[in-house]
Design a protein around this motif. Sequence first.
Motif, short mmCIF file in Angstrom:
data_model
loop_
_atom_site.label_atom_id
_atom_site.label_comp_id
_atom_site.label_asym_id
_atom_site.label_seq_id
_atom_site.Cartn_x
_atom_site.Cartn_y
_atom_site.Cartn_z
N ALA A 74 0.83 -1.21 0.00
CA ALA A 74 0.00 0.00 0.00
C ALA A 74 0.87 1.25 0.00
O ALA A 74 1.96 1.28 0.55
N SER A 75 0.34 2.29 -0.63
CA SER A 75 1.05 3.57 -0.73
C SER A 75 0.37 4.61 0.15
O SER A 75 -0.82 4.90 -0.02
N ILE A 76 1.14 5.17 1.05
CA ILE A 76 0.59 6.22 1.93
C ILE A 76 0.23 7.45 1.11
O ILE A 76 -0.79 8.10 1.36
N LYS A 94 -3.27 15.72 14.29
CA LYS A 94 -3.30 15.49 15.73
C LYS A 94 -3.96 16.69 16.41
O LYS A 94 -3.57 17.83 16.19
N GLY A 95 -4.97 16.44 17.19
CA GLY A 95 -5.70 17.51 17.88
C GLY A 95 -6.63 18.29 16.98
O GLY A 95 -7.15 19.32 17.39
N GLY A 96 -6.85 17.81 15.75
CA GLY A 96 -7.72 18.51 14.81
C GLY A 96 -9.17 18.53 15.29
O GLY A 96 -9.63 17.59 15.95
N TRP A 105 -7.22 11.00 13.84
CA TRP A 105 -5.86 10.81 14.32
C TRP A 105 -5.84 9.59 15.25
O TRP A 105 -6.70 9.46 16.12
N ASN A 106 -4.91 8.70 15.05
CA ASN A 106 -4.71 7.52 15.89
C ASN A 106 -5.95 6.60 15.90
O ASN A 106 -6.30 6.03 16.92
N ILE A 107 -6.60 6.45 14.75
CA ILE A 107 -7.82 5.64 14.67
C ILE A 107 -7.52 4.14 14.61
O ILE A 107 -8.28 3.34 15.15
N VAL A 108 -6.41 3.75 13.98
CA VAL A 108 -6.10 2.33 13.79
C VAL A 108 -5.82 1.68 15.14
O VAL A 108 -5.03 2.19 15.94
N ASN A 109 -6.48 0.57 15.40
CA ASN A 109 -6.42 -0.22 16.63
C ASN A 109 -7.00 0.51 17.84
O ASN A 109 -6.83 0.06 18.96
N ASN A 110 -7.69 1.60 17.62
CA ASN A 110 -8.37 2.31 18.69
C ASN A 110 -9.82 1.84 18.71
O ASN A 110 -10.35 1.36 17.72
N SER A 172 -0.62 5.72 9.32
CA SER A 172 0.54 6.62 9.46
C SER A 172 0.22 7.85 10.30
O SER A 172 1.13 8.51 10.78
N LYS A 173 -1.05 8.15 10.48
CA LYS A 173 -1.48 9.31 11.24
C LYS A 173 -1.66 8.91 12.71
O LYS A 173 -2.78 8.81 13.23
#
Length: 181
Positions: A74-76, A94-96, A105-110, A172-173
């Motif tokens: 996959a391509s970021i 981050k903090g948006g 932000w930080n959604i993966v595995n959350n 990546s975010k």
Amino acid sequence: MDSFEFNKIAAAILITILLVIGVKEISDIIFHVEKPKQSAYKIAGVQVKAEANSETPKKEEAQLNPITPLLASASIDEGANVFKKCAACHVVEKGGANKIGPGLWNIVNNKSAAHEGFKYSTALQAHGKNWTFEELNQFLYKPTQYIKGSKMAFAGLNKESDRANVIAFLNSKSDSPAPLK
């Protein structure tokens, strides 16, 4: 104004209305246009309803291939391009601040429905799973089908490569991105 003038005005209005209707009906007869059987515009995610006289097709759940093997290639950058479809409703900084949708932000595995300050639908709150790569893959394919009652008004991403690229981009975010296996 006497009654004779009122009658002339009312008659003129009625004759005008009848004339307009008559011209329309005659032009419909002369210039009959048939509707095309297929739409000229294809809108991604919209399905044509079955005709009333045809049998109702059986509802089938889409069996998606695992997304993990595609994440290795996959391509970021491509994910950032595809994410532009999502940027109208979501931010990834981050903090948006939340928009129509929550910040990602930080959604993966959350955990799902965990972004503070956003009012999630009851369906998404009840989902209660972590946003793993496979969960994101299923959700991004057809959000409202995967989580019935979700308020996310997005048709989804049909192409596996687009979903893999977006998931890699979202991964990546984060302060500590998960390894793309």
